[in-house]
Design an enzyme around this catalytic site. Structure first.
Site, PDB file in Angstrom:
ATOM      1  N   HIS A 131       0.835  -1.203   0.000  1.00 47.61           N
ATOM      2  CA  HIS A 131       0.000   0.000   0.000  1.00 47.61           C
ATOM      3  C   HIS A 131       0.872   1.256   0.000  1.00 47.61           C
ATOM      4  O   HIS A 131       0.584   2.234  -0.711  1.00 47.61           O
ATOM      5  CB  HIS A 131      -0.891   0.042   1.248  1.00 47.61           C
ATOM      6  N   LYS A 156      -1.428  -6.752  -8.134  1.00 47.50           N
ATOM      7  CA  LYS A 156      -1.680  -8.041  -7.478  1.00 47.50           C
ATOM      8  C   LYS A 156      -3.122  -8.464  -7.708  1.00 47.50           C
ATOM      9  O   LYS A 156      -3.417  -9.648  -7.881  1.00 47.50           O
ATOM     10  CB  LYS A 156      -1.371  -7.987  -5.983  1.00 47.50           C
ATOM     11  N   SER A 207       0.426  -8.629   1.207  1.00 48.99           N
ATOM     12  CA  SER A 207      -1.021  -8.642   1.331  1.00 48.99           C
ATOM     13  C   SER A 207      -1.400  -8.472   2.789  1.00 48.99           C
ATOM     14  O   SER A 207      -0.684  -8.948   3.690  1.00 48.99           O
ATOM     15  CB  SER A 207      -1.586  -9.972   0.805  1.00 48.99           C
TER      16      SER A 207
END
Length: 284
Positions: A37, A152, A188
């Protein structure tokens, strides 16, 4: 210090920046932030004068209630990470702000429904409708110039590009490469649910994808590339395959995949009960 606001206060903040004299980058998230992120944030900061992050756990995109209930929430940790990155605003809307009572409307996906079929579309019914619904509502609030999304979630990226075009949002969609741990494991939020041993086992997903990619690059063909990747994954201890497929990078079709230059290898698998997805482009 990062400033967290709701949609009403965001509108006041946004009014300071006329559309023609600013460049606002937007990164939508569900929180539980990680370096992947933050890489999106960094890309946005390089290209935009202001950067906005949203944190909203969207119930419409979960077809498994247990998955929704177990999704990690860590707002204070997220704010601390974003503050270090110099983020301007974190939009944290309530469920009522995104989905007002009695508002059950959804975005019409008919013209690009084919992009949401197969792969995640088959295994998570209603997921992409939920994603499209929430992102369209967030874009209406944020009014950004650029939308940053990770590769992703490759199929999701294509679906959202199509939604932005069809709904005529005046913005650019930027697909950002997947960030990985040194083992190759795709970063993730779900990785936080894995033990240290589980993360080691999960890195076999990337190795399997690379195995299929290498086969494709050696000209061994679609079936052989898939077979080699699947064999590697199935031999990995503690990893349960859900699907392992090659699809066309533009159409998401697994039946008409085109030339190897258009191939993306996709995988979904379970490790320690945690569902993980990943992909690699054969020609990146």
């Amino acid at each position: 210090m990062v400033k967290s606001i709701n949609s009403r206060d965001y509108n006041k903040w946004r009014s300071q920046f006329p559309q023609e004299n600013s460049s606002i980058g937007f990164v939508p998230t569900m929180g539980a932030l990680h370096q992947g992120h933050l890489y999106l944030v960094q890309q946005a900061k390089r290209q935009c004068s202001q950067v906005v992050i949203s944190i909203f756990v969207n119930p419409r995109q979960f077809n498994d209630t247990n998955d929704l209930e177990n999704y990690p929430v860590q707002l204070e940790e997220d704010f601390a990470l974003l503050s270090k990155e110099g983020v301007d605003i974190v939009l944290v809307p309530s469920i009522q702000e995104i989905y007002p009572p009695n508002d059950t409307t959804s975005v019409d996906m008919t013209s690009y429904a084919h992009l949401a079929q197969g792969l995640e579309g088959d295994h998570r019914p209603g997921h992409f409708q939920g994603v499209v619904d929430v992102v369209s509502r967030l874009l209406t609030i944020v009014k950004p110039h650029k939308l940053y999304l990770g590769k992703k979630d490759y199929q999701q990226l294509n679906v959202l590009k199509a939604m932005v075009k069809k709904e005529k949002f005046a913005l650019d969609v930027i697909g950002v490469p997947t960030q990985r741990a040194s083992s190759g494991l795709a970063l993730s939020s779900r990785n936080a649910l894995l033990s240290e041993e589980g993360r080691v086992r999960a890195s076999n997903i990337y190795e399997a994808l690379q195995c299929a990619k290498a086969s494709a690059l050696h000209g061994e063909g679609l079936d052989m590339a898939c077979a080699k990747g699947k064999a590697f994954l199935q031999a990995a201890e503690g990893v349960t395959e859900e699907y392992f497929l090659i699809a066309n990078r533009h159409t998401m079709s697994i039946n008409e995949v085109g030339n190897p230059e258009e191939w993306v290898v996709f995988c979904a698998a379970h490790v320690e009960g945690v569902r993980l997805i990943d992909n690699v482009e054969v020609f990146d």
